[in-house]
Scaffold this motif. Structure first.
Motif, PDB file in Angstrom:
ATOM      1  N   VAL A   1      46.681  36.371  33.734  1.00 23.48           N
ATOM      2  CA  VAL A   1      45.460  36.172  34.518  1.00 23.48           C
ATOM      3  C   VAL A   1      44.480  37.290  34.213  1.00 23.48           C
ATOM      4  CG1 VAL A   1      46.587  34.905  36.393  1.00 23.48           C
ATOM      5  CG2 VAL A   1      46.423  37.373  36.520  1.00 23.48           C
ATOM      6  N   HIS A   2      43.206  36.961  34.412  1.00 24.61           N
ATOM      7  CA  HIS A   2      42.159  37.972  34.260  1.00 24.61           C
ATOM      8  C   HIS A   2      42.348  39.075  35.298  1.00 24.61           C
ATOM      9  CE1 HIS A   2      39.720  34.682  32.281  1.00 24.61           C
ATOM     10  NE2 HIS A   2      39.476  35.695  31.487  1.00 24.61           N
ATOM     11  N   ALA A   3      41.742  40.202  35.037  1.00 22.65           N
ATOM     12  CA  ALA A   3      41.704  41.281  36.029  1.00 22.65           C
ATOM     13  C   ALA A   3      40.932  40.775  37.248  1.00 22.65           C
ATOM     14  CB  ALA A   3      41.016  42.504  35.425  1.00 22.65           C
ATOM     15  N   PRO A   4      41.208  41.307  38.434  1.00 21.60           N
ATOM     16  CA  PRO A   4      40.495  40.839  39.632  1.00 21.60           C
ATOM     17  C   PRO A   4      38.972  40.868  39.428  1.00 21.60           C
ATOM     18  CG  PRO A   4      42.249  42.334  40.246  1.00 21.60           C
ATOM     19  CD  PRO A   4      42.176  42.365  38.744  1.00 21.60           C
ATOM     20  N   GLY A   5      38.326  39.760  39.778  1.00 25.21           N
ATOM     21  CA  GLY A   5      36.877  39.646  39.662  1.00 25.21           C
ATOM     22  C   GLY A   5      36.380  39.188  38.301  1.00 25.21           C
ATOM     23  N   LYS A   6      37.264  38.993  37.338  1.00 27.62           N
ATOM     24  CA  LYS A   6      36.855  38.620  35.980  1.00 27.62           C
ATOM     25  C   LYS A   6      37.000  37.125  35.697  1.00 27.62           C
ATOM     26  CE  LYS A   6      36.021  42.813  34.606  1.00 27.62           C
ATOM     27  NZ  LYS A   6      34.712  43.287  34.331  1.00 27.62           N
ATOM     28  N   CYS A   7      37.608  36.368  36.614  1.00 26.85           N
ATOM     29  CA  CYS A   7      37.769  34.925  36.415  1.00 26.85           C
ATOM     30  C   CYS A   7      36.413  34.220  36.494  1.00 26.85           C
ATOM     31  CB  CYS A   7      38.721  34.336  37.452  1.00 26.85           C
ATOM     32  SG  CYS A   7      40.459  34.575  37.036  1.00 26.85           S
ATOM     33  N   ASN A   8      36.334  33.052  35.921  1.00 22.06           N
ATOM     34  CA  ASN A   8      35.134  32.227  35.909  1.00 22.06           C
ATOM     35  C   ASN A   8      34.710  31.936  37.355  1.00 22.06           C
ATOM     36  OD1 ASN A   8      33.372  30.011  35.924  1.00 22.06           O
ATOM     37  ND2 ASN A   8      34.303  29.142  34.091  1.00 22.06           N
ATOM     38  N   PRO A   9      33.517  32.407  37.799  1.00 23.22           N
ATOM     39  CA  PRO A   9      33.087  32.224  39.189  1.00 23.22           C
ATOM     40  C   PRO A   9      32.958  30.752  39.590  1.00 23.22           C
ATOM     41  CG  PRO A   9      31.530  33.629  37.993  1.00 23.22           C
ATOM     42  CD  PRO A   9      32.554  33.168  37.025  1.00 23.22           C
ATOM     43  N   ALA A  10      32.502  29.903  38.697  1.00 31.28           N
ATOM     44  CA  ALA A  10      32.357  28.480  39.027  1.00 31.28           C
ATOM     45  C   ALA A  10      33.723  27.865  39.314  1.00 31.28           C
ATOM     46  CB  ALA A  10      31.660  27.744  37.886  1.00 31.28           C
ATOM     47  N   MET A  11      34.711  28.182  38.503  1.00 32.66           N
ATOM     48  CA  MET A  11      36.051  27.654  38.723  1.00 32.66           C
ATOM     49  C   MET A  11      36.658  28.220  40.005  1.00 32.66           C
ATOM     50  SD  MET A  11      38.462  25.661  37.840  1.00 32.66           S
ATOM     51  CE  MET A  11      38.426  25.202  36.138  1.00 32.66           C
TER      52      MET A  11
END
Length: 175
Positions: free
Chosen positions: A130-140
């Motif tokens: 998983v991405h680091a916290p806060g780095k995931c796609n905001p729309a998803m």
């Protein structure tokens, strides 16, 4: 598509003692090997081969990054990889693969290590990426929040309950 010839080692031509080979692995490597789990990456692999008569010990050290999908948002992410693996091979009458030793036909004398290197990389990828916290796609992340079971609670502070479990609460088993 680039060839995997540079991963074929002519064991018969190697001198006694230690031989070191350096290989850079890029997107072309993963495309050529038709990799099921990894489609791209940038890695560097060092093959150290120790020859004693017809017995060969191969040490494979690989480091770099591969691109894998994030388990949460499904966007691509770079996953650091570092592997240290060992393979023992010998020259013999017939080619075979045992759990401990790979026997290479003495007539041919060629050992292809491309798939071994790939498996070493694939097995070193963590099960959860998983991405680091806060780095995931905001729309998803917004879509996930919208469809989350946690929003089924009342606004007056009642603990959120998935509606499927709430329906089961009305069922009672009596003896």
């Amino acid at each position: 598509m680039p060839s995997l010839e540079k991963f074929k080692i002519d064991l018969k031509s190697l001198p006694e003692g230690e031989t070191v080979m350096e290989r850079d692995l890029g997107d072309d490597f993963f495309a050529s090997i038709d990799a099921p789990d990894v489609r791209s990456g940038q890695l560097h692999s060092t093959l150290t081969i120790h020859r004693r008569d017809n017995l060969f010990e191969l040490l494979v050290d690989t480091a770099g990054t591969v691109t894998v999908p994030c388990d949460v948002c499904l966007d691509d992410m770079d996953q650091p990889i570092e592997t240290h693996d060992r393979l023992t091979a010998q020259l013999g009458d017939t080619g075979s693969e045992d759990d401990d030793v790979v026997t290479v036909s003495e007539e041919e004398g060629i050992l292809d290590v491309a798939w071994f290197v790939y498996e070493s990389i694939a097995l070193s990828i963590p099960l959860r990426h998983v991405h680091a916290p806060g780095k995931c796609n905001p729309a998803m992340m917004n879509v996930l929040k919208e469809h989350s079971a946690a929003r089924s609670g009342d606004e007056d502070g009642e603990k959120a309950v998935d509606s499927r479990w709430a329906a089961l609460k009305d069922l009672k088993i009596t003896n």
